[in-house]
Motif scaffolding. Structure first.
Motif, PDB file in Angstrom:
ATOM      1  N   ILE A 211      80.557  72.241  26.414  1.00 34.15           N
ATOM      2  CA  ILE A 211      80.197  72.048  25.028  1.00 34.15           C
ATOM      3  C   ILE A 211      80.690  73.600  24.467  1.00 34.15           C
ATOM      4  N   ALA A 212      81.422  73.487  23.265  1.00 38.55           N
ATOM      5  CA  ALA A 212      81.664  74.778  22.604  1.00 38.55           C
ATOM      6  C   ALA A 212      81.943  74.374  20.966  1.00 38.55           C
ATOM      7  N   ARG A 213      82.059  75.340  20.362  1.00 36.26           N
ATOM      8  CA  ARG A 213      82.596  75.240  19.024  1.00 36.26           C
ATOM      9  C   ARG A 213      83.869  74.843  18.763  1.00 36.26           C
ATOM     10  N   ALA A 214      84.176  74.079  17.949  1.00 40.85           N
ATOM     11  CA  ALA A 214      85.569  73.847  17.308  1.00 40.85           C
ATOM     12  C   ALA A 214      86.286  75.198  17.108  1.00 40.85           C
ATOM     13  N   LYS A 215      85.657  76.139  16.357  1.00 39.45           N
ATOM     14  CA  LYS A 215      86.310  77.273  15.916  1.00 39.45           C
ATOM     15  C   LYS A 215      85.220  78.300  16.511  1.00 39.45           C
ATOM     16  N   ILE A 224      87.087  81.073  23.184  1.00 38.74           N
ATOM     17  CA  ILE A 224      86.123  80.114  23.220  1.00 38.74           C
ATOM     18  C   ILE A 224      86.415  78.746  22.640  1.00 38.74           C
ATOM     19  N   HIS A 225      87.121  78.883  21.523  1.00 34.21           N
ATOM     20  CA  HIS A 225      87.184  77.669  20.637  1.00 34.21           C
ATOM     21  C   HIS A 225      87.893  76.665  21.322  1.00 34.21           C
ATOM     22  N   VAL A 226      87.791  75.157  20.787  1.00 33.75           N
ATOM     23  CA  VAL A 226      88.298  74.184  21.367  1.00 33.75           C
ATOM     24  C   VAL A 226      88.757  73.222  20.457  1.00 33.75           C
ATOM     25  N   THR A 271      77.399  84.980  21.225  1.00 34.71           N
ATOM     26  CA  THR A 271      76.698  84.285  20.558  1.00 34.71           C
ATOM     27  C   THR A 271      76.389  82.596  20.961  1.00 34.71           C
ATOM     28  N   ARG A 272      77.339  81.841  21.637  1.00 35.43           N
ATOM     29  CA  ARG A 272      76.812  80.903  22.432  1.00 35.43           C
ATOM     30  C   ARG A 272      75.842  80.887  23.391  1.00 35.43           C
ATOM     31  N   ALA A 273      75.629  82.039  24.167  1.00 36.67           N
ATOM     32  CA  ALA A 273      74.468  82.154  25.048  1.00 36.67           C
ATOM     33  C   ALA A 273      73.161  82.458  24.483  1.00 36.67           C
ATOM     34  N   GLU A 274      73.224  82.822  23.202  1.00 38.78           N
ATOM     35  CA  GLU A 274      71.904  82.956  22.539  1.00 38.78           C
ATOM     36  C   GLU A 274      71.588  81.800  21.819  1.00 38.78           C
ATOM     37  N   GLU A 275      72.717  80.913  21.312  1.00 37.57           N
ATOM     38  CA  GLU A 275      72.028  79.912  20.625  1.00 37.57           C
ATOM     39  C   GLU A 275      71.643  78.785  21.466  1.00 37.57           C
ATOM     40  N   GLU A 280      70.156  86.925  25.270  1.00 27.06           N
ATOM     41  CA  GLU A 280      70.680  88.297  25.114  1.00 27.06           C
ATOM     42  C   GLU A 280      71.260  88.945  25.975  1.00 27.06           C
ATOM     43  N   TYR A 281      72.528  89.437  25.990  1.00 30.63           N
ATOM     44  CA  TYR A 281      73.206  90.239  26.873  1.00 30.63           C
ATOM     45  C   TYR A 281      74.235  91.417  26.165  1.00 30.63           C
ATOM     46  N   THR A 282      74.144  92.329  26.617  1.00 27.92           N
ATOM     47  CA  THR A 282      75.212  93.338  26.394  1.00 27.92           C
ATOM     48  C   THR A 282      76.009  94.098  27.541  1.00 27.92           C
ATOM     49  N   LEU A 283      77.115  94.149  28.142  1.00 25.78           N
ATOM     50  CA  LEU A 283      77.649  94.806  29.121  1.00 25.78           C
ATOM     51  C   LEU A 283      77.364  96.299  28.636  1.00 25.78           C
ATOM     52  N   GLU A 284      76.617  96.998  29.555  1.00 29.63           N
ATOM     53  CA  GLU A 284      76.064  98.307  28.953  1.00 29.63           C
ATOM     54  C   GLU A 284      77.000  99.584  29.857  1.00 29.63           C
ATOM     55  N   MET A 285      78.147  99.174  30.506  1.00 32.80           N
ATOM     56  CA  MET A 285      78.734 100.194  31.313  1.00 32.80           C
ATOM     57  C   MET A 285      79.343 101.231  30.490  1.00 32.80           C
ATOM     58  N   TYR A 286      79.445 101.062  29.266  1.00 29.10           N
ATOM     59  CA  TYR A 286      80.152 102.016  28.383  1.00 29.10           C
ATOM     60  C   TYR A 286      79.057 102.956  27.447  1.00 29.10           C
ATOM     61  N   LYS A 287      77.864 102.494  27.880  1.00 27.66           N
ATOM     62  CA  LYS A 287      76.680 103.014  27.027  1.00 27.66           C
ATOM     63  C   LYS A 287      76.410 104.335  27.923  1.00 27.66           C
ATOM     64  N   PRO A 288      75.999 105.568  27.288  1.00 32.73           N
ATOM     65  CA  PRO A 288      75.501 106.534  28.046  1.00 32.73           C
ATOM     66  C   PRO A 288      73.999 105.848  28.885  1.00 32.73           C
ATOM     67  N   ALA A 289      73.811 106.153  29.901  1.00 27.96           N
ATOM     68  CA  ALA A 289      72.722 105.766  30.924  1.00 27.96           C
ATOM     69  C   ALA A 289      71.347 105.710  30.128  1.00 27.96           C
ATOM     70  N   ALA A 290      71.240 106.757  29.111  1.00 29.63           N
ATOM     71  CA  ALA A 290      69.828 106.867  28.529  1.00 29.63           C
ATOM     72  C   ALA A 290      69.544 105.855  27.532  1.00 29.63           C
ATOM     73  N   LYS A 291      70.661 105.254  27.043  1.00 28.16           N
ATOM     74  CA  LYS A 291      70.601 104.005  26.125  1.00 28.16           C
ATOM     75  C   LYS A 291      70.899 102.838  26.650  1.00 28.16           C
TER      76      LYS A 291
END
Length: 359
Positions: A211-215, A224-226, A271-275, A280-291
């Motif tokens: 299942i996916a969005r057309a756009k 991810i569009h189909v 967005t699809r994961a939240e819908e 909710e997910y963010t890859l945090e490898m580029y963030k400072p450890a404290a954040k």
């Protein structure tokens, strides 16, 4: 118009990504159904392509298993940091001679035609070779404010790869080996028209997602569009229209627990994961450890048809320990969830060859 509950939509997505039970058993069939494996060198636990295959195949999969189909059997190929089934190769060669699309890059390629011919000739005479072994005879250097600045050979190889004039023959460690396509790609590849290739790619993409969005919003690597693939659907409680693969509707569902790569296609579109999953997910490898909220390379946790949390873990290979820094519960873990996560942790540690699991 198909009308789905959120649970039905989630199960469609999980099944399409081969994350239901029982597990698949054939590596090539997994790659064919997923359509791609993303290559990413981050190895806090294991490289993403390996994690994706382990989460489907389990400990029967070994990282060396990819080498034979990629470099000898040629049933898989690498293009743009993605591993794909060679049966799809023609779809990605369609329209290759019209690339690159950006005028600035086209001008640079035209100004460096002799440089292009030097590289192709050297590969034809002596390939496969790494980029370090190829001559930099650029008449006009590649100018960029980013990491590609003045990396003329690498930039030319990337352009020629997308034009189908060179191909990746294999790797030594992380370093790519380049050669002419005639020695890498099978001779009988059928290349369709650009329009037909786009239609088939949309169909293949939808079959892999369920299942996916057309756009959809622009995504790095693979979109991810189909388009108009599949049939229209609405999901209860979610705005807008979706496209679904009708061949996968109504199938039985048996869930399992899985630890996923942060780059896993089940949640690659945040967005699809939240819908669909309220996740909710963010890859945090580029963030400072404290954040960081969840960790440097936190693994999303799937249980049945729900994404239920994130596991912050690292592989301490020197100490032979899988270190679990934290388990973040998005929902209260039941005994079944906790048991499933622990079993996956034990399997992950054994697959990595680590002796123990510890905080």
């Amino acid at each position: 118009m198909h009308r789905l509950t959120k649970a039905q939509a989630r199960r469609l997505a999980v099944r399409a990504q081969l994350l239901d039970a029982p597990r698949p058993t054939d590596l090539l069939e997994v790659v064919r159904k997923l359509t791609l494996l993303q290559i990413d060198p981050t190895a806090a636990i294991a490289p993403s392509a390996d994690l994706v295959l382990w989460s489907r195949l389990g400990s029967s999969y070994r990282p060396d298993d990819l080498k034979h189909p990629l470099e000898e059997e040629r049933s898989l190929f690498e293009l743009d940091a993605l591993i794909r089934p060679t049966s799809d190769l023609g779809l990605y060669l369609a329209g290759a001679n019209e690339r690159p699309s950006y005028e600035r890059t086209r001008v640079w390629l035209r100004d460096n035609d002799r440089f292009r011919r030097d590289i192709v000739k050297r590969l034809r005479d002596s390939g496969p070779l790494s980029s370090r072994e190829l001559p930099d005879t650029a008449a006009v250097p590649w100018a960029s404010s980013g990491w590609t600045h003045n990396r003329n050979v690498t930039q030319m190889l990337e352009i020629l790869m997308n034009r189908g004039e060179v191909a990746i023959a294999g790797r030594v460690g992380r370093e790519r080996l380049w050669d002419i396509p005639e020695r890498v790609y099978p001779a009988e590849v059928v290349v369709p028209s650009v329009e037909e290739a786009e239609r088939l790619k949309d169909e293949r993409r939808l079959a892999s997602l369920g299942i996916a969005r057309a756009k959809a919003r622009a995504m790095p690597m693979e979109p991810i569009h189909v388009g108009e693939a599949g049939e229209p659907a609405v999901v209860e409680g979610v705005k807008g229209e979706w496209r679904v693969d009708p061949a996968q509707l109504g199938e039985d569902f048996e869930g399992r627990t899985a630890l996923l790569s942060p780059f896993d296609r089940l949640l690659h579109d945040r967005t699809r994961a939240e819908e669909l999953f309220d996740f909710e997910y963010t890859l945090e490898m580029y963030k400072p450890a404290a954040k960081r909220r969840w960790g440097y390379f936190a693994l999303p946790i799937l249980h049945g048809d729900r994404l239920v949390g994130k596991l912050d873990a690292t592989a301490d290979r020197k100490a032979s320990v899988l270190r679990v820094n934290a388990t973040h519960e998005d929902v209260k873990f039941t005994r079944a969830i906790a048991k499933g996560v622990q079993a996956e942790l034990e399997d992950l540690a054994a697959w990595l060859g680590l002796g123990t699991i510890a905080p």
